[in-house]
Design a protein around this motif. Structure first.
Motif, PDB file in Angstrom:
ATOM      1  N   SER A  85     -14.145  40.065   3.833  1.00  0.00           N
ATOM      2  CA  SER A  85     -13.857  38.635   3.735  1.00  0.00           C
ATOM      3  C   SER A  85     -15.077  37.956   3.115  1.00  0.00           C
ATOM      4  CB  SER A  85     -13.568  38.054   5.122  1.00  0.00           C
ATOM      5  OG  SER A  85     -14.740  38.082   5.910  1.00  0.00           O
ATOM      6  N   VAL A  86     -14.951  36.709   2.749  1.00  0.00           N
ATOM      7  CA  VAL A  86     -16.067  35.983   2.154  1.00  0.00           C
ATOM      8  C   VAL A  86     -17.235  35.904   3.135  1.00  0.00           C
ATOM      9  CG1 VAL A  86     -16.793  33.775   1.185  1.00  0.00           C
ATOM     10  CG2 VAL A  86     -14.557  34.698   0.601  1.00  0.00           C
ATOM     11  N   ASP A  87     -16.952  35.674   4.417  1.00  0.00           N
ATOM     12  CA  ASP A  87     -18.010  35.632   5.431  1.00  0.00           C
ATOM     13  C   ASP A  87     -18.730  36.979   5.545  1.00  0.00           C
ATOM     14  OD1 ASP A  87     -17.463  32.986   6.009  1.00  0.00           O
ATOM     15  OD2 ASP A  87     -16.151  33.474   7.709  1.00  0.00           O
ATOM     16  N   GLN A  88     -17.956  38.061   5.555  1.00  0.00           N
ATOM     17  CA  GLN A  88     -18.559  39.392   5.641  1.00  0.00           C
ATOM     18  C   GLN A  88     -19.395  39.680   4.397  1.00  0.00           C
ATOM     19  OE1 GLN A  88     -14.907  41.536   6.175  1.00  0.00           O
ATOM     20  NE2 GLN A  88     -15.230  41.748   8.389  1.00  0.00           N
ATOM     21  N   TRP A  89     -18.898  39.282   3.231  1.00  0.00           N
ATOM     22  CA  TRP A  89     -19.630  39.493   1.986  1.00  0.00           C
ATOM     23  C   TRP A  89     -20.949  38.724   2.015  1.00  0.00           C
ATOM     24  CZ3 TRP A  89     -20.694  42.381  -1.862  1.00  0.00           C
ATOM     25  CH2 TRP A  89     -21.401  41.865  -2.959  1.00  0.00           C
ATOM     26  N   ASN A  90     -20.926  37.470   2.486  1.00  0.00           N
ATOM     27  CA  ASN A  90     -22.145  36.670   2.559  1.00  0.00           C
ATOM     28  C   ASN A  90     -23.163  37.301   3.502  1.00  0.00           C
ATOM     29  OD1 ASN A  90     -21.335  34.742   0.692  1.00  0.00           O
ATOM     30  ND2 ASN A  90     -20.314  33.506   2.249  1.00  0.00           N
ATOM     31  N   THR A  91     -22.702  37.845   4.620  1.00  0.00           N
ATOM     32  CA  THR A  91     -23.593  38.522   5.561  1.00  0.00           C
ATOM     33  C   THR A  91     -24.224  39.745   4.912  1.00  0.00           C
ATOM     34  OG1 THR A  91     -22.265  37.765   7.433  1.00  0.00           O
ATOM     35  CG2 THR A  91     -23.725  39.645   7.820  1.00  0.00           C
ATOM     36  N   LEU A  92     -23.427  40.536   4.216  1.00  0.00           N
ATOM     37  CA  LEU A  92     -23.946  41.726   3.533  1.00  0.00           C
ATOM     38  C   LEU A  92     -24.942  41.324   2.453  1.00  0.00           C
ATOM     39  CD1 LEU A  92     -23.819  44.807   3.133  1.00  0.00           C
ATOM     40  CD2 LEU A  92     -21.960  44.406   1.508  1.00  0.00           C
ATOM     41  N   ARG A  93     -24.614  40.317   1.685  1.00  0.00           N
ATOM     42  CA  ARG A  93     -25.483  39.848   0.599  1.00  0.00           C
ATOM     43  C   ARG A  93     -26.811  39.326   1.159  1.00  0.00           C
ATOM     44  NH1 ARG A  93     -23.114  35.134  -2.739  1.00  0.00           N
ATOM     45  NH2 ARG A  93     -23.711  34.104  -0.821  1.00  0.00           N
ATOM     46  N   ASP A  94     -26.758  38.627   2.293  1.00  0.00           N
ATOM     47  CA  ASP A  94     -27.975  38.102   2.905  1.00  0.00           C
ATOM     48  C   ASP A  94     -28.910  39.217   3.386  1.00  0.00           C
ATOM     49  OD1 ASP A  94     -27.063  35.545   2.426  1.00  0.00           O
ATOM     50  OD2 ASP A  94     -26.359  35.216   4.489  1.00  0.00           O
ATOM     51  N   HIS A  95     -28.341  40.393   3.661  1.00  0.00           N
ATOM     52  CA  HIS A  95     -29.141  41.519   4.147  1.00  0.00           C
ATOM     53  C   HIS A  95     -29.438  42.544   3.054  1.00  0.00           C
ATOM     54  CE1 HIS A  95     -27.722  39.817   7.956  1.00  0.00           C
ATOM     55  NE2 HIS A  95     -28.854  40.298   8.439  1.00  0.00           N
ATOM     56  N   ALA A  96     -29.243  42.195   1.810  1.00  0.00           N
ATOM     57  CA  ALA A  96     -29.455  43.136   0.702  1.00  0.00           C
ATOM     58  C   ALA A  96     -30.905  43.611   0.647  1.00  0.00           C
ATOM     59  CB  ALA A  96     -29.045  42.504  -0.623  1.00  0.00           C
ATOM     60  N   GLU A  97     -31.867  42.713   0.877  1.00  0.00           N
ATOM     61  CA  GLU A  97     -33.277  43.118   0.845  1.00  0.00           C
ATOM     62  C   GLU A  97     -33.586  44.100   1.968  1.00  0.00           C
ATOM     63  OE1 GLU A  97     -35.890  39.759   0.759  1.00  0.00           O
ATOM     64  OE2 GLU A  97     -34.937  38.918  -1.046  1.00  0.00           O
ATOM     65  N   ASP A  98     -33.016  43.872   3.156  1.00  0.00           N
ATOM     66  CA  ASP A  98     -33.213  44.790   4.276  1.00  0.00           C
ATOM     67  C   ASP A  98     -32.628  46.158   3.967  1.00  0.00           C
ATOM     68  OD1 ASP A  98     -34.382  42.660   5.657  1.00  0.00           O
ATOM     69  OD2 ASP A  98     -32.475  42.102   6.620  1.00  0.00           O
ATOM     70  N   ILE A  99     -31.490  46.177   3.319  1.00  0.00           N
ATOM     71  CA  ILE A  99     -30.844  47.445   2.943  1.00  0.00           C
ATOM     72  C   ILE A  99     -31.706  48.170   1.918  1.00  0.00           C
ATOM     73  CG2 ILE A  99     -28.825  48.467   1.827  1.00  0.00           C
ATOM     74  CD1 ILE A  99     -27.205  46.088   3.077  1.00  0.00           C
ATOM     75  N   ASP A 100     -32.223  47.435   0.924  1.00  0.00           N
ATOM     76  CA  ASP A 100     -33.105  48.043  -0.083  1.00  0.00           C
ATOM     77  C   ASP A 100     -34.371  48.610   0.559  1.00  0.00           C
ATOM     78  OD1 ASP A 100     -31.423  47.585  -2.216  1.00  0.00           O
ATOM     79  OD2 ASP A 100     -32.382  45.675  -2.781  1.00  0.00           O
ATOM     80  N   LYS A 101     -34.952  47.880   1.522  1.00  0.00           N
ATOM     81  CA  LYS A 101     -36.154  48.337   2.204  1.00  0.00           C
ATOM     82  C   LYS A 101     -35.861  49.607   2.995  1.00  0.00           C
ATOM     83  CE  LYS A 101     -39.803  46.906   5.387  1.00  0.00           C
ATOM     84  NZ  LYS A 101     -39.956  48.234   5.875  1.00  0.00           N
ATOM     85  N   ALA A 102     -34.739  49.634   3.734  1.00  0.00           N
ATOM     86  CA  ALA A 102     -34.366  50.823   4.505  1.00  0.00           C
ATOM     87  C   ALA A 102     -34.136  52.013   3.576  1.00  0.00           C
ATOM     88  CB  ALA A 102     -33.118  50.537   5.340  1.00  0.00           C
ATOM     89  N   PHE A 103     -33.541  51.755   2.422  1.00  0.00           N
ATOM     90  CA  PHE A 103     -33.297  52.810   1.434  1.00  0.00           C
ATOM     91  C   PHE A 103     -34.605  53.371   0.921  1.00  0.00           C
ATOM     92  CE2 PHE A 103     -32.615  54.035  -3.015  1.00  0.00           C
ATOM     93  CZ  PHE A 103     -31.731  55.096  -2.816  1.00  0.00           C
ATOM     94  N   SER A 104     -35.541  52.499   0.590  1.00  0.00           N
ATOM     95  CA  SER A 104     -36.829  52.965   0.062  1.00  0.00           C
ATOM     96  C   SER A 104     -37.623  53.692   1.153  1.00  0.00           C
ATOM     97  CB  SER A 104     -37.631  51.805  -0.528  1.00  0.00           C
ATOM     98  OG  SER A 104     -37.975  50.891   0.483  1.00  0.00           O
ATOM     99  N   ASP A 105     -37.495  53.289   2.418  1.00  0.00           N
ATOM    100  CA  ASP A 105     -38.180  53.968   3.511  1.00  0.00           C
ATOM    101  C   ASP A 105     -37.673  55.403   3.680  1.00  0.00           C
ATOM    102  OD1 ASP A 105     -39.640  51.675   3.954  1.00  0.00           O
ATOM    103  OD2 ASP A 105     -38.535  51.074   5.763  1.00  0.00           O
ATOM    104  N   LEU A 106     -36.396  55.614   3.449  1.00  0.00           N
ATOM    105  CA  LEU A 106     -35.806  56.939   3.609  1.00  0.00           C
ATOM    106  C   LEU A 106     -35.971  57.815   2.371  1.00  0.00           C
ATOM    107  CD1 LEU A 106     -32.507  56.096   5.493  1.00  0.00           C
ATOM    108  CD2 LEU A 106     -34.569  57.134   6.425  1.00  0.00           C
ATOM    109  N   SER A 107     -36.274  57.230   1.248  1.00  0.00           N
ATOM    110  CA  SER A 107     -36.407  57.998   0.001  1.00  0.00           C
ATOM    111  C   SER A 107     -37.757  58.654  -0.124  1.00  0.00           C
ATOM    112  CB  SER A 107     -36.200  57.088  -1.220  1.00  0.00           C
ATOM    113  OG  SER A 107     -34.924  56.546  -1.184  1.00  0.00           O
TER     114      SER A 107
END
Length: 107
Positions: A85-107
Motif C-alpha cells: 500500500s502507499v503507507d507501506q511503501w512510504n515506510t519502506l522508502r523511509d528506511h532505505a538508508e537503514d537497509i543499505d547500511k545493513a546490506f553494507s555491514d553484511l557484505s
C-alpha cells in the motif's frame, strides 16, 4: 452428538426442482479488452521476469513487485510477489538508508 450423526426422520431433502432454483450463479468471463492492466504503470524491470509497477486496483494505489510468466503469448502476473500500500511503501522508502547500511555491514 456431532453433525455427522444419524439423520432425523423429519429431515426433508430438496427435490430437483428446488435445488435448481437455488443453484449458484454462473461466473461470466471478462471480455478481453477490459483487462486490469490498463491502470498499471511499469516503473522498471528488475530482471527478465520481475518488475516493479504502480497500479490502481479496487480504487486503491498499490506498488507491486512481482514475477511474471508468459502463457499463450500473454504476460501474466505470478503468485510470487508483494503488493505494498502507499503507507507501506512510504515506510519502506523511509528506511532505505537503514537497509543499505545493513546490506553494507553484511557484505
Amino acid at each position: 452428538m456431532s453433525w455427522r450423526g444419524k439423520r432425523k426422520d423429519n429431515d426433508v431433502r430438496a427435490t430437483d426442482d428446488e435445488s435448481e432454483a437455488h443453484a449458484p450463479a454462473k461466473k461470466v468471463a471478462k471480455p478481453a479488452d477490459s483487462s486490469d492492466e490498463s491502470d498499471d504503470i511499469v516503473v522498471c524491470n528488475i530482471s527478465k521476469n520481475r518488475r516493479v509497477s504502480v497500479r490502481n486496483w479496487n480504487g486503491k494505489i498499490w506498488i507491486d513487485i512481482r514475477e511474471f510468466y508468459v502463457k499463450d503469448g500473454k504476460t501474466m502476473p505470478g503468485k510470487k510477489g508483494i503488493s505494498l500500500s502507499v503507507d507501506q511503501w512510504n515506510t519502506l522508502r523511509d528506511h532505505a538508508e537503514d537497509i543499505d547500511k545493513a546490506f553494507s555491514d553484511l557484505s
